[in-house]
Scaffold this motif. Structure first.
Motif, short mmCIF file in Angstrom:
data_model
loop_
_atom_site.label_atom_id
_atom_site.label_comp_id
_atom_site.label_asym_id
_atom_site.label_seq_id
_atom_site.Cartn_x
_atom_site.Cartn_y
_atom_site.Cartn_z
N ALA A 162 60.30 -53.46 52.03
CA ALA A 162 60.79 -51.90 52.05
C ALA A 162 60.47 -51.53 51.11
O ALA A 162 60.17 -50.73 50.98
CB ALA A 162 61.56 -51.55 53.57
N THR A 163 61.80 -52.01 50.22
CA THR A 163 61.88 -51.35 48.73
C THR A 163 60.85 -51.50 47.56
O THR A 163 60.28 -50.51 47.38
CB THR A 163 62.90 -51.61 48.14
N LEU A 164 60.63 -52.48 47.75
CA LEU A 164 59.16 -52.09 46.90
C LEU A 164 57.92 -51.69 47.60
O LEU A 164 57.31 -51.31 47.18
CB LEU A 164 58.60 -54.18 47.59
N GLU A 165 57.83 -51.93 49.04
CA GLU A 165 56.95 -50.86 49.53
C GLU A 165 56.43 -49.89 49.15
O GLU A 165 55.48 -48.72 49.66
CB GLU A 165 56.28 -51.33 50.62
N GLN A 166 57.87 -48.96 49.35
CA GLN A 166 58.85 -47.32 49.56
C GLN A 166 58.55 -46.96 47.99
O GLN A 166 58.42 -45.65 48.28
CB GLN A 166 59.48 -47.24 50.56
N GLN A 167 59.23 -47.56 47.05
CA GLN A 167 59.58 -47.26 45.79
C GLN A 167 59.25 -48.09 44.90
O GLN A 167 58.01 -46.86 43.84
CB GLN A 167 60.90 -47.70 45.83
#
Length: 198
Positions: A162-167
């Motif tokens: 989620a961190t990779l995909e969103q930030q």
């Protein structure tokens, strides 16, 4: 570079096979005698029912001490060259630099080493990712990111993705002017592997 080398090698191989095939075809049809073809050498294999090496030639060559070592060495070198070429094709093509679409002069580029270092540092800066390795492959018009992350103990793979995909990945796509930059992410942990394309 690899594409250019492949085209040159395939072109040379195609010319060699085409020339050899046409020579044997003309010889099998006995066109060497019917037509005034002076380009073909007057050899046995250019004649109907001719052979490349006659029985006497084969016997004489087999009697030479150097014949079989040369034959096996040549075949071995061809096999090694073919295997090396095959392994080279299987390796992903690393992209050295990525041009920026927003540059009017077309001179601004982003080096893949700089992009990899930034992505690795940003990824390691978040909880859950112990180690990161990024590779930029593909072409300038169709680049791809390949990321391998070593998860920390008791980390959540879903939170890391989620961190990779969103930030992290949206920031990389914006900075490189590549809004559709695909990324393949592999998460590695103790006795656990997963992969996802973002």
């Amino acid at each position: 570079m690899r594409t250019t080398v492949n085209r040159i090698l395939l072109g040379l191989l195609g010319i060699t096979l085409l020339t050899t095939g046409l020579t044997l075809l003309l010889g099998s049809r006995d066109l060497h005698d019917r037509w005034p073809l002076t380009l073909l050498p007057d050899r046995a294999f250019t004649r109907t029912h001719g052979v490349v090496l006659s029985a006497a030639d084969r016997t004489a060559l087999r009697a030479e001490s150097w014949w079989w070592p040369v034959v096996f060495t040549g075949l071995g070198l061809l096999l090694v060259a073919a295997l090396l070429w095959l392994l080279l094709q299987m390796r992903p093509h690393h992209l050295a630099r990525l041009p920026l679409d927003g540059d009017d002069a077309g001179t601004a580029t982003v080096y893949s080493t700089a992009l990899r270092e930034v992505l690795n540092r940003q990824t390691r800066g978040h909880d859950g990712a112990h180690r990161a390795r990024t590779v930029l492959t593909g072409s300038a018009r169709s680049p791809r990111l390949h990321m391998t992350l070593r998860l920390a103990e008791r980390s959540s793979p879903a939170a890391v993705l989620a961190t990779l995909e969103q930030q992290i990945l949206p920031a990389a796509r914006t900075s490189t002017s590549t809004p559709h930059l695909p990324a393949q992410v592999r998460l590695r942990a103790a006795n656990q592997r997963a992969s996802k394309v973002l």
